[in-house]
Motif scaffolding. Sequence first.
Motif, short mmCIF file in Angstrom:
data_model
loop_
_atom_site.label_atom_id
_atom_site.label_comp_id
_atom_site.label_asym_id
_atom_site.label_seq_id
_atom_site.Cartn_x
_atom_site.Cartn_y
_atom_site.Cartn_z
N VAL A 84 6.91 16.72 -19.34
CA VAL A 84 7.29 17.89 -19.97
C VAL A 84 7.61 19.25 -20.53
CG1 VAL A 84 8.16 18.40 -22.90
CG2 VAL A 84 7.97 15.85 -22.37
N SER A 85 6.37 19.55 -19.95
CA SER A 85 6.45 21.49 -19.74
C SER A 85 6.71 21.34 -17.89
CB SER A 85 4.45 21.69 -19.60
OG SER A 85 4.67 21.96 -21.12
N TRP A 134 17.07 19.09 -23.25
CA TRP A 134 17.60 20.09 -23.08
C TRP A 134 18.91 20.33 -22.64
CZ3 TRP A 134 13.66 24.49 -22.33
CH2 TRP A 134 14.64 25.20 -22.21
N THR A 154 13.90 14.19 -21.39
CA THR A 154 13.48 15.13 -21.81
C THR A 154 14.64 16.39 -21.37
OG1 THR A 154 11.30 15.54 -21.84
CG2 THR A 154 11.86 17.31 -21.49
N THR A 155 14.83 15.79 -19.82
CA THR A 155 16.02 16.95 -19.39
C THR A 155 17.22 16.79 -19.77
OG1 THR A 155 16.98 17.51 -17.76
CG2 THR A 155 16.93 15.07 -17.66
N VAL A 182 10.78 21.32 -18.73
CA VAL A 182 11.56 22.65 -19.25
C VAL A 182 10.84 23.69 -18.20
CG1 VAL A 182 10.42 24.32 -21.41
CG2 VAL A 182 10.42 22.06 -22.15
N VAL A 192 10.16 9.74 -19.55
CA VAL A 192 9.34 10.89 -20.56
C VAL A 192 10.37 11.83 -19.56
CG1 VAL A 192 7.95 12.12 -20.96
CG2 VAL A 192 7.95 9.64 -20.97
N TYR A 193 10.18 12.39 -18.05
CA TYR A 193 11.24 13.39 -17.35
C TYR A 193 12.42 13.28 -17.90
CZ TYR A 193 13.08 16.18 -13.42
OH TYR A 193 13.35 17.22 -12.79
#
Length: 440
Positions: free
Chosen positions: A43-44, A246, A242-243, A47, A238-239
Amino acid sequence: MDTIASLFSFITWPVSWVIVQFHKVYGAIFGPDTGWAWGLSIVSLVVLIRICLIPLFVKQIKSTRNMQALQPKMKAIQERYKSDKQRQSEEMMKLYKETGTNPLSSCLPILAQSPFFFALYHVLSSIASGKEIGVIDGPLLASARQAHIFGAPLASKFTDSAAEVAALDASLTSVRIVTAVMIVMMSASQFFTQRQLMMKNVDLSVKTPYMQQQKMLMYIFPVIFAVMGVNFPVGVLVYWLTTNVWTMGQQMYVINQNPTPGSKAQDSYLQRLLKSISQHGEVRGRRRKTIVKVIVAKSTSDRNENERRFFSGLTKAGFAAQPDGTVIKSDTVEAETEGGATAKRQQPKRQTKSQRQAAQHAVVKDTEELSEPAAEEAPTTSLEKKPQGPAKDAAKEEAKDEAQGDKPARPRANSGGSRQQGKSGQRKGQQRPKHPSSKK
């Protein structure tokens, strides 16, 4: 997918290094072998990549708006050069050059993310097969293989067999439930992101083929992600989830702070701005001043319905927008707003000729009734003509007697002067009532 990912193997080392650095931080908090440490590291990574891509995202927004504004001109070029495709392409390129628009700018964030996406896929595939990659050596590889997110290993996929899942110390049911839920969430977030763009941040006053294309993509993209998602490892899901989240949040911020002209989002923004100006008496914030400045610079014909409604609200609130984006209190506008309706009500209604004549006769009748009791004592008005000859001498004698108080005034006989006076009174003003003793 593995073949495509291998094309971006040159970037796997930087991606694996970034993941390991974040893993050191989260491993100290949640434990080095936990799914939270490795999951939050991914996740980081997302980001960090998205922060670096903010300038490209701004270009994407500007390009999308320019393309929307150019749609009517592009359609006119297509109609004009329908039979000449080469001339049509030349005119299109000329239009792009004159306006500084790049059609590929709207795809820049996705294109820029693609190398990182495939590099992460390559890293997770190597972890699933037990191969060292980048800076992920033996101990880190074993730790990553043991990491589970809600019972599903980071390197497992929906299409894995029971034996492959068992090798990662997990059950096939847990893997498929977790991957199915994440695929649905990934597709739903993609759908709502595109729907938010179409429903709130598009100029609905202009119907163009571009809008139809965007509407089709709103339904096509989620289906594509759902079909491809079954081949993505849990870490890649997960990637991508998350994107998507975002992107949805970033787009929501842009829509609320800098909406597309003519869209529903612009109407909501200008109404909030009008409410803020009415409460505080000024435009607060540099961004808001810039938006007001841009609207003021437009001519009245170039402003859309939302902008005209905003200026009408400013006028009613007693404010006037200035070229520098500020507002001032307008006393003239406020006075017109507060007293304009009253002033209009005080103006008499226009009457017809018959109504005016009837009103004049009524006034004459009322005046006659009020004048009859004092007819004997009424002095001669300035409109009356002075009698000539004997009548003139009689009038002087009567006036003299009245001044001395010897005897009351006597009514004068109707003479030629009286008849002349009556005619004059009829022409110039209200007729004096006749005395009862006068000849009829």
